[in-house]
Write a protein that holds these residues in place. Structure first.
Motif, PDB file in Angstrom:
ATOM      1  N   VAL A  43       6.066 -10.699  -7.468  1.00  0.00           N
ATOM      2  CA  VAL A  43       5.531  -9.930  -8.941  1.00  0.00           C
ATOM      3  C   VAL A  43       5.741  -8.222  -8.181  1.00  0.00           C
ATOM      4  CG1 VAL A  43       4.405  -8.366 -10.879  1.00  0.00           C
ATOM      5  CG2 VAL A  43       5.113 -11.147  -9.788  1.00  0.00           C
ATOM      6  N   SER A  44       6.475  -7.668  -8.679  1.00  0.00           N
ATOM      7  CA  SER A  44       6.402  -5.835  -8.135  1.00  0.00           C
ATOM      8  C   SER A  44       6.256  -4.839  -8.920  1.00  0.00           C
ATOM      9  CB  SER A  44       8.169  -5.521  -7.546  1.00  0.00           C
ATOM     10  OG  SER A  44       7.596  -4.121  -7.757  1.00  0.00           O
ATOM     11  N   LEU A  45       4.875  -4.171  -8.467  1.00  0.00           N
ATOM     12  CA  LEU A  45       4.106  -3.131  -9.610  1.00  0.00           C
ATOM     13  C   LEU A  45       4.691  -1.568  -9.101  1.00  0.00           C
ATOM     14  CD1 LEU A  45       2.350  -2.490 -12.199  1.00  0.00           C
ATOM     15  CD2 LEU A  45       0.929  -2.768 -10.249  1.00  0.00           C
TER      16      LEU A  45
ATOM     17  N   LEU B 275       4.325 -13.277   4.322  1.00  0.00           N
ATOM     18  CA  LEU B 275       3.716 -14.196   2.999  1.00  0.00           C
ATOM     19  C   LEU B 275       4.814 -14.860   2.068  1.00  0.00           C
ATOM     20  CD1 LEU B 275       1.728 -10.406   1.175  1.00  0.00           C
ATOM     21  CD2 LEU B 275       0.894 -12.586   2.302  1.00  0.00           C
ATOM     22  N   SER B 276       5.476 -14.859   2.568  1.00  0.00           N
ATOM     23  CA  SER B 276       7.319 -16.038   1.916  1.00  0.00           C
ATOM     24  C   SER B 276       7.070 -16.646   2.434  1.00  0.00           C
ATOM     25  CB  SER B 276       8.880 -14.918   2.154  1.00  0.00           C
ATOM     26  OG  SER B 276       9.080 -14.328   3.390  1.00  0.00           O
TER      27      SER B 276
ATOM     28  N   ASP C 200      12.047  -4.691  -4.695  1.00  0.00           N
ATOM     29  CA  ASP C 200      12.863  -5.623  -5.426  1.00  0.00           C
ATOM     30  C   ASP C 200      13.788  -6.806  -4.754  1.00  0.00           C
ATOM     31  OD1 ASP C 200      12.709  -3.164  -6.395  1.00  0.00           O
ATOM     32  OD2 ASP C 200      14.762  -1.985  -6.005  1.00  0.00           O
ATOM     33  N   TYR C 201      13.619  -7.270  -3.772  1.00  0.00           N
ATOM     34  CA  TYR C 201      14.121  -8.098  -3.456  1.00  0.00           C
ATOM     35  C   TYR C 201      13.254  -9.594  -3.098  1.00  0.00           C
ATOM     36  CZ  TYR C 201      15.796 -11.880  -0.269  1.00  0.00           C
ATOM     37  OH  TYR C 201      16.487 -13.135   0.561  1.00  0.00           O
ATOM     38  N   ALA C 202      11.815  -8.796  -3.109  1.00  0.00           N
ATOM     39  CA  ALA C 202      10.562 -10.412  -2.825  1.00  0.00           C
ATOM     40  C   ALA C 202      10.599 -10.499  -4.823  1.00  0.00           C
ATOM     41  CB  ALA C 202       9.493  -9.320  -2.829  1.00  0.00           C
TER      42      ALA C 202
ATOM     43  N   ARG D  53       1.062  -3.963  -0.156  1.00  0.00           N
ATOM     44  CA  ARG D  53       2.293  -3.514   0.365  1.00  0.00           C
ATOM     45  C   ARG D  53       3.839  -3.926   1.210  1.00  0.00           C
ATOM     46  NH1 ARG D  53       2.180   1.878  -2.786  1.00  0.00           N
ATOM     47  NH2 ARG D  53       0.842   3.286  -1.935  1.00  0.00           N
ATOM     48  N   ALA D  54       4.702  -3.151   0.518  1.00  0.00           N
ATOM     49  CA  ALA D  54       5.664  -3.784   0.678  1.00  0.00           C
ATOM     50  C   ALA D  54       6.493  -3.397   1.682  1.00  0.00           C
ATOM     51  CB  ALA D  54       6.770  -3.903  -0.648  1.00  0.00           C
TER      52      ALA D  54
END
Length: 344
Positions: free
Chosen positions: A296-298, A262-263, A288-290, A253-254
């Motif tokens: 990758v965003s899904l 994680l970053s 979106d920022y990640a 999750r974001a």
């Protein structure tokens, strides 16, 4: 005795950043107390041997006005409880990480003239932190873009636990009962879990386990102990750093906590944000920022076994870059500076 009260709760994202600050806070405060509801904040405080004080805490529901009719009454009860606790502790400052469980302490501190510092991890302020700012709290934010929205916001960066950088992959392997012989895919649906993500992973296992050993943190509301060929599950872990160290790719999750950790570790990540129609949309902005950082965003609405596999394959090509400076010391300096106002 110089005391700081930490408050926040509801999800781990409103708790663990305060835990991250403890080594710095201990340099300036003789006593650290955590105040919240009876959710997971109570268990996490116990795990870190924090003095914990409980108040009534009730979430604001976004799925129906009628479900919120009891909120004012329960909040009033929680504030009265918090007033009594703060009078007993006489802290020089209250630090809030937001979440509905923080409101009683924040409102009580305002009544008693105790300074409040709040920190927002996401791009936009949550309801609890918005209320804290209206009550006069100093508001620290994780991103420059957020600070540019309001001159009252101070850009600091993100708090990240030092232990995150010291994960032990072998410890996680031993806990799960396998020896790493190839790449590992870690799936984390957040502290409360994610039904949509968990169900999709179950369907995608024939694809995923061709390439990866899949380690799945289901969330504390879900069952655990499932072991299949190259698939291992746990309900919840309080040492996620060991699982991060084990992972070659992470599906998550974001939440802002996951984004920061994680970053900071430069992991290869697929973020699946909590949809805006069941939240305030903060995870969508985070995701979106990640993407700009290499993730990758899904979207959950697009979540299928094949698309999950494609996203994992793409994410593995590019590790993330850090989202923001690790700002534990800077955040604590702001807390200390505010605490000194009370002492003068």
């Amino acid at each position: 005795m110089n005391t700081v009260v930490l408050t926040g709760g509801g999800t781990a994202g409103h708790i663990m950043p305060s835990v991250a600050l403890m080594p710095e806070l201990e340099k300036y405060f003789d006593k650290i107390v955590f105040m919240g509801g009876n959710g997971m904040e109570k268990d996490i405080a116990a795990a870190y041997k924090l003095d914990f004080r409980s108040t009534e805490a009730v979430p604001f529901r976004r799925d129906g006005v009628l479900k919120n009719l009891a909120v004012p009454f329960k909040l009033c009860k929680g504030v009265n409880q918090a007033v009594r606790i703060l009078k007993e502790l006489t802290p020089s400052v209250v630090f809030s990480k937001g979440g509905y469980a923080s409101l009683p302490a924040v409102i009580a501190a305002k009544r008693l003239g105790i300074p409040v510092v709040c920190h927002e991890s996401d791009f936009t302020l949550g309801l609890a932190n918005k209320i804290a700012v209206k009550l006069g709290a100093t508001c620290l934010v994780s991103f420059r873009q957020t600070a540019m929205q309001d001159r009252r916001y101070l850009y600091t960066g993100l708090p990240v636990r030092e232990s995150i950088f010291n994960g032990n992959a072998r410890k996680a392997q031993n806990e799960l009962g396998f020896t790493k012989t190839g790449p590992v895919l870690l799936v984390v649906g957040g502290s409360s879990g994610s039904r949509a993500l968990n169900e999709c992973v179950a369907e995608a296992l024939p694809l995923l386990t061709r390439e990866y050993t899949v380690v799945h943190v289901l969330g504390n509301k879900n069952s655990t102990g499932v072991v299949r060929d190259r698939y291992y599950t746990v309900s919840y872990t309080d040492h996620i750093e060991d699982y991060y160290a084990l992972a070659d790719v992470v599906v998550s999750r974001a939440g802002a906590g996951a984004l920061s950790e994680l970053s900071a570790l430069r992991k290869c990540v697929v973020f699946i944000p909590l949809p805006a129609d069941v939240s305030r949309g903060d995870q969508c902005l985070n995701a979106d920022y990640a993407v700009k950082l290499g993730a990758v965003s899904l979207d959950q609405k697009d979540l299928t076994p094949q698309r999950l596999w494609d996203a994992v394959t793409l994410a593995r090509k590019t590790p993330m870059t850090p989202a923001s400076p690790v700002a534990n010391a800077l955040i604590v300096r702001h807390i200390v500076r505010k605490a000194r106002v009370l002492k003068q």
